[in-house]
Design an enzyme around this catalytic site. Structure first.
Site, PDB file in Angstrom:
ATOM      1  CG  MET A   6      -1.731  -1.254   1.405  1.00 23.29           C
ATOM      2  SD  MET A   6      -3.058  -1.064   2.644  1.00 23.29           S
ATOM      3  CE  MET A   6      -2.124  -0.719   4.128  1.00 23.29           C
ATOM      4  N   GLY A   7       0.769   2.041  -1.042  1.00 28.81           N
ATOM      5  CA  GLY A   7       1.616   3.227  -1.168  1.00 28.81           C
ATOM      6  C   GLY A   7       2.820   2.863  -2.022  1.00 28.81           C
ATOM      7  CB  ILE A  11       9.296   2.973   1.319  1.00 27.44           C
ATOM      8  CG1 ILE A  11       9.877   4.217   1.975  1.00 27.44           C
ATOM      9  CG2 ILE A  11       9.640   1.718   2.127  1.00 27.44           C
ATOM     10  CD1 ILE A  11      11.365   4.286   2.053  1.00 27.44           C
ATOM     11  CB  SER A  13       8.745   1.838  -6.142  1.00 27.83           C
ATOM     12  OG  SER A  13       9.598   2.838  -5.635  1.00 27.83           O
ATOM     13  N   GLY A 128      16.213   3.323   9.245  1.00 24.79           N
ATOM     14  CA  GLY A 128      16.254   2.732   7.897  1.00 24.79           C
ATOM     15  C   GLY A 128      16.826   1.322   7.923  1.00 24.79           C
ATOM     16  CB  ILE A 130      20.469   1.117  11.592  1.00 23.90           C
ATOM     17  CG1 ILE A 130      21.408   2.001  10.774  1.00 23.90           C
ATOM     18  CG2 ILE A 130      21.103   0.742  12.923  1.00 23.90           C
ATOM     19  CD1 ILE A 130      21.801   3.276  11.475  1.00 23.90           C
ATOM     20  CE  LYS A 199      13.666   8.330  11.253  1.00 18.77           C
ATOM     21  NZ  LYS A 199      14.696   8.922  10.348  1.00 18.77           N
TER      22      LYS A 199
END
Lengths: 416, 416
Positions: A6-7, A11, A13, A128, A130, A199
């Site tokens: 979804m979307g 990210i 793709s 990301g 990590i 984060k």
């Protein structure tokens, strides 16, 4: 396993790209192949993607019992939250790269996953590529984590690294970062620290096991970091990094986001450019540091794919990575203690006594002057509580009639 | 869960210490408490431990159905292997910190665990408190890992760091490390690279999914690294590190252990003292580096405890961390390509042509001379296959009559 994405931005793709590129490896490690059945997009045609995969209608995905897992890379809270929730309620695993929804609704989604015996995974939402979420869940499971401090945003680290390397101003460096595609046209979420703050909230929730509000985390961005600050940092052997930090002291929680002076012996010191680094301190493990690409299409997508493989491995059992509904309180910023780097107007002559009594009661005041600058000097203070420091700062300015042009907190890996 | 600890040296006693110290946290994260029912030791009395816990008889542990998990911290291959195997055959989970048995018998033990639906975990066997095994299993599951390069031994890194900081010789620094307890009386396993070689073999097995023999890994220790090498390294902007490295190129596997020149921009460059660092490169994730305490009582014990919690979480299902029985071949050392740092007798005068034709065909030969030394100089070669390099080295010495006093390979994070 049949999945939906979804979307279909960077990210989404990227996830398709990683699934295609590493197909054999993924099938071997997960024990079965991953097949994309749907891609939810705004338009019915996506260049380079078969039309048969694309849908604009969420209910098609939600109501297809063949779809066992959904990747959410829409971003933002709505409708991401509603979509994730209704997939979990149908027993579909959900993997999200979306820090906003994880921060705002994480505990609710984790509870929903538990109730329906499926998993809600979010490794890609912090750092990301990590491996921080699973490291906290698995490797720090038996630890009392006393501190997590990270460089969690690639855009600001790129800007600060360039400023240090080139001696350039914040404004010029931001423009260059925008030109190179490392900063967005509206850069506020990055440079004002909000991305780092979300984060940081997720890291605090992971380590405390409880919910917190990123709005309660003191957040200061890098707009006020100048080339002069950076010149001092270089001369004094520091680097300036935007840090998100979490500390646990007994049953109290501290958290903040701020640009800080980082010492040379700190493992975060050499983390430059778009790289991120996360330093974790536990009562038995000591200091660990995880370093890697904190953003970017393929690294983030690979973290999503690792979550997909985890869901294949845990098809029929809820794994419990996450935190409870209980809300914890974050202590006010004034309760944190730091050394402070201060840039003070004029020369030290005539105010030695005040420098000592306000900022450096222990030992000698070391004055730093940048070559060629007569209008200001810098000192590093004793360790002071922020609340106390701010009161001293104001009293110092009143008593001496000198302005303090800027101050930055010093992050001391060794003293904390 | 009731457990037994077999072997009560540094790690075994550390596990008890961590279980006691972090009891509340461990119970919360695992969902149940961990109770030590037996400690297997050589003597019936251990100072500070209740006699009721201690046994010298393995069969008591093996035959007690209440014991659901056994920690193996005996070390060595026998009887550790037989004990682990018979516990797994009785369906008991086993957690081992013992790299020798994991390297030599890992695939057999993993198969036995699978057959009896329990788990064999070994996070602490590589990198102590660094979360590398689970990171490879979870976060790199969907990646094609092209390289893993690590500083995997704290003793040698301590010695090399001291040599660099103090300009001291290898022999003197080793003696100091022994005095401080950082090196053993018989230091061979560390300084000759065998400890690193076993850990490198485990990393290769984890990433390839197949078995390999550490005896097939080219292994060179740090005995021949001199203060002169270190002085050159400092002058040229390198640090010297003992690295264990694994590369995958298409379906070929390369692996070696050697002291190498590490460039300043490499994330392994600032890993100093007893700290370890492991750089992992994947085709999508790019470069990740994990940094932390690679040895030591509490960090290693905490990694064991994280495995205990994992076993509680996976009580009734085999998790499959590990590799198959299939043996892979490691390519001969001659097939690796490096730049070489060479220390050559005399001055460059009269041999410029040979330096160029043997070592630096591309570009200009850069000659480095240490202040005050007239008897030798150093150069950095082009990238050459090791086999070719050794032939050139020998031909160069024959043709010029000059000795090459020493060479070290250069590890190039950026070029690989």
């Amino acid at each position: 396993m049949k999945i939906a994405i979804m979307g279909y931005g960077t990210i989404g793709s990227g996830v398709k790209e990683v699934l295609d590129m590493n197909r054999a490896q993924i099938e071997k490690k997960g024990g079965e192949g991953i097949e994309i059945k749907y891609i939810l997009a705004r338009k019915e045609h996506i260049p380079g993607v078969e039309d048969a995969l694309v849908t604009t209608d969420f209910s098609v995905i939600e109501n297809d019992p063949e779809v066992e897992l959904v990747v959410e890379s829409i971003g933002g809270i709505h409708p991401a939250y509603e979509y994730i929730k209704s997939c979990l309620e149908k027993g579909k695993h959900v993997v999200s790269s979306n820090k906003a929804v994880v921060d705002a609704c994480g505990s609710k989604l984790i509870r929903t996953a538990k109730e329906h015996n499926c998993n809600f995974y979010f490794e890609a939402s912090v750092g990301g590529g990590i491996p921080v979420i699973r490291t906290l869940y698995h490797n720090y499971a038996g630890e009392n984590v006393t501190e997590i401090t990270g460089i969690l945003n690639g855009t600001t680290n790129f800007i600060l690294t360039k400023m240090r390397e080139e001696g350039s101003s914040f404004e010029d460096t931001l423009k260059e970062a925008q030109r190179l595609g490392y900063a967005e046209r509206d850069p506020s979420a990055d440079i004002d620290g909000f991305d780092t703050s979300r984060k940081t909230a997720i890291l605090l929730s992971m380590t405390s096991g409880n919910r917190c509000r990123h709005e309660d985390i003191y957040t200061e961005g890098i707009r006020n970091v100048s080339d002069i600050d950076m010149a001092y940092a270089k001369a004094l052997g520091y680097s300036i990094k935007l840090l998100g930090s979490v500390q646990t002291v007994e049953d109290k929680y501290f958290a903040y986001v701020a640009p800080m002076m980082v010492e040379e012996q700190d493992p975060l010191y050499p983390v430059n450019g778009v790289y991120n680094g996360i330093r974790i301190v536990g009562n038995c493990l000591g200091t660990t540091m995880l370093y890697g690409m904190g953003a970017g299409k393929l690294p983030t997508a690979s973290a999503v794919v690792s979550d997909i493989i985890a869901a294949v491995r845990h098809k029929n059992n809820f794994q419990g990575i996450g935190w409870s509904d209980k809300m914890i309180e974050i202590e006010p910023m004034g309760g944190n203690a730091f050394r402070y780097f201060l840039r003070i107007e004029g020369t030290e002559e005539g105010i030695e006594k005040e420098l000592k009594s306000y900022f450096v009661e222990n030992g000698k005041v070391k004055v730093h002057v940048l070559p060629g600058r007569k209008d200001e000097f810098a000192i590093i203070s004793d360790i002071l509580f922020e609340e106390d420091f701010l009161a001293r700062l104001s009293a110092f300015e009143d008593e001496t009639g000198r302005r303090v042009f800027h101050y930055l907190r010093v992050n001391s890996a060794s003293e904390e």
